[in-house]
Write a protein that holds these residues in place. Structure first.
Motif, short mmCIF file in Angstrom:
data_model
loop_
_atom_site.label_atom_id
_atom_site.label_comp_id
_atom_site.label_asym_id
_atom_site.label_seq_id
_atom_site.Cartn_x
_atom_site.Cartn_y
_atom_site.Cartn_z
N MET A 120 0.85 -1.19 0.00
CA MET A 120 0.00 0.00 0.00
C MET A 120 0.89 1.24 0.00
O MET A 120 1.96 1.25 0.57
N VAL A 132 0.37 4.60 1.23
CA VAL A 132 -0.38 5.61 1.98
C VAL A 132 0.18 7.01 1.72
O VAL A 132 -0.58 7.97 1.62
N ASN A 138 -2.19 10.06 0.35
CA ASN A 138 -2.35 11.35 1.01
C ASN A 138 -1.84 12.49 0.14
O ASN A 138 -2.40 13.58 0.13
N GLU A 172 -6.45 1.96 -4.30
CA GLU A 172 -6.36 3.39 -3.95
C GLU A 172 -6.81 4.26 -5.11
O GLU A 172 -7.57 5.21 -4.92
N LEU A 215 -8.13 3.01 3.73
CA LEU A 215 -6.84 2.81 3.08
C LEU A 215 -5.73 3.66 3.69
O LEU A 215 -4.57 3.52 3.31
N GLY A 216 -6.09 4.56 4.60
CA GLY A 216 -5.07 5.32 5.31
C GLY A 216 -5.06 6.81 5.07
O GLY A 216 -4.15 7.50 5.53
N HIS A 271 -5.43 10.45 5.76
CA HIS A 271 -5.46 11.16 7.03
C HIS A 271 -6.67 12.09 7.07
O HIS A 271 -6.97 12.79 6.10
#
Length: 82
Positions: free
Chosen positions: A1, A3, A7, A40, A55-56, A58
């Motif tokens: 992944m 992340v 982001n 993603e 999926l992370g 923030h």
């Protein structure tokens, strides 16, 4: 992944007017510029807030992204709470 990349794409849409404009026209093309997994990329293009959060993404980056896309706070909270 990836992340960080997830982001980063959201942050770029949030903060860069040129990227935001391109994203509104062709989200898939903008998402393809970042090192995202297929899951993603799909969540970004679909603006699937629940999936992005899982999926992370923030919250301090995700919420402005949802505001840009006119997603209400109740809908945002419902999405991240599952």
């Amino acid at each position: 992944m990836s992340v960080y990349a997830l982001n980063k794409v959201l942050r770029e849409v949030n903060r860069n007017p040129q990227v935001r404009e391109r994203f509104m026209r062709d989200a898939a093309a903008v998402a393809a510029e970042f090192d995202l997994t297929e899951q993603e990329r799909s969540a970004v293009v679909a603006r699937d807030i629940g999936a992005l959060y899982k999926l992370g993404a923030h919250g301090l980056i995700l919420r402005p992204f949802t505001l840009i896309h006119q997603i209400s706070e109740p809908d945002y909270l419902r999405a991240i709470r599952g």
